[in-house]
Design a protein around this motif. Structure first.
Motif, short mmCIF file in Angstrom:
data_model
loop_
_atom_site.label_atom_id
_atom_site.label_comp_id
_atom_site.label_asym_id
_atom_site.label_seq_id
_atom_site.Cartn_x
_atom_site.Cartn_y
_atom_site.Cartn_z
N THR A 224 -72.87 31.74 -104.06
CA THR A 224 -72.27 32.76 -104.91
C THR A 224 -71.76 33.86 -104.00
O THR A 224 -72.52 34.42 -103.21
N TYR A 225 -70.45 34.15 -104.11
CA TYR A 225 -69.87 35.16 -103.25
C TYR A 225 -70.45 36.53 -103.55
O TYR A 225 -70.67 36.89 -104.71
N THR A 226 -70.69 37.28 -102.50
CA THR A 226 -71.22 38.64 -102.62
C THR A 226 -70.20 39.66 -102.12
O THR A 226 -70.50 40.84 -102.04
N GLN B 297 -76.10 28.73 -89.94
CA GLN B 297 -74.93 28.70 -89.06
C GLN B 297 -73.62 28.92 -89.81
O GLN B 297 -72.56 29.07 -89.20
N ASP B 298 -73.67 28.91 -91.14
CA ASP B 298 -72.46 29.05 -91.95
C ASP B 298 -71.90 30.46 -91.78
O ASP B 298 -72.62 31.45 -91.97
N PRO B 299 -70.62 30.59 -91.42
CA PRO B 299 -70.02 31.91 -91.29
C PRO B 299 -70.17 32.76 -92.56
O PRO B 299 -70.29 33.99 -92.46
N PHE B 300 -70.17 32.14 -93.72
CA PHE B 300 -70.38 32.91 -94.95
C PHE B 300 -71.75 33.58 -94.94
O PHE B 300 -71.90 34.70 -95.40
N MET B 301 -72.76 32.88 -94.43
CA MET B 301 -74.09 33.48 -94.35
C MET B 301 -74.14 34.50 -93.21
O MET B 301 -74.68 35.60 -93.38
N LEU B 302 -73.58 34.16 -92.09
CA LEU B 302 -73.60 35.06 -90.93
C LEU B 302 -72.95 36.41 -91.22
O LEU B 302 -73.37 37.43 -90.68
N ASP C 130 -66.02 31.84 -107.82
CA ASP C 130 -67.02 32.86 -107.48
C ASP C 130 -68.05 32.31 -106.49
O ASP C 130 -69.09 32.93 -106.26
N GLY C 131 -67.74 31.17 -105.90
CA GLY C 131 -68.66 30.56 -104.94
C GLY C 131 -68.31 29.10 -104.74
O GLY C 131 -67.19 28.67 -105.02
N GLY C 132 -69.30 28.34 -104.28
CA GLY C 132 -69.07 26.93 -104.00
C GLY C 132 -70.33 26.11 -104.19
O GLY C 132 -71.40 26.65 -104.49
#
Length: 96
Positions: A7-9, A65-70, A45-47
């Motif tokens: 979910t995008y933040t 390691q996911d850039p979205f998490m980083l 709104d996410g994936g």
């Protein structure tokens, strides 16, 4: 097997800046045999990622390691399940 719900933040313009690096991350995980399917949710709104990992700990290490998490772009919800029935095309993924 795992279903990962992102979910995008952050606003979509921030998400879009990191999509190329996120896709490279996905490609590496497909090549490593960790990810089976992925795609964006509708509305956008996410994936969703369908993953097969040896353990939740291994998957958590991969997702870190996911850039979205980083970059703090998305929150992650991980659901573990044990598939026991499926279409012939996915029978190799079934557990006992």
């Amino acid at each position: 097997m795992f279903v990962v719900l992102l979910t995008y933040t952050a606003p979509l313009d921030a998400v879009d800046r990191h999509v190329p690096a996120h896709r490279q991350f996905l490609e590496r995980q497909y090549a490593a045999g960790v990810f089976l399917l992925s795609g964006r949710k509708e509305p956008r709104d996410g994936g969703v990622i369908l993953a097969t990992a040896a353990s939740r700990a291994q998957l958590d290490a991969v997702l870190a390691q996911d850039p979205f998490m980083l970059h703090g772009i998305a929150d992650y919800q991980v659901l573990e399940f044990h598939p026991t029935m499926g279409a012939p095309a996915v029978n190799g993924w079934l557990e006992g």
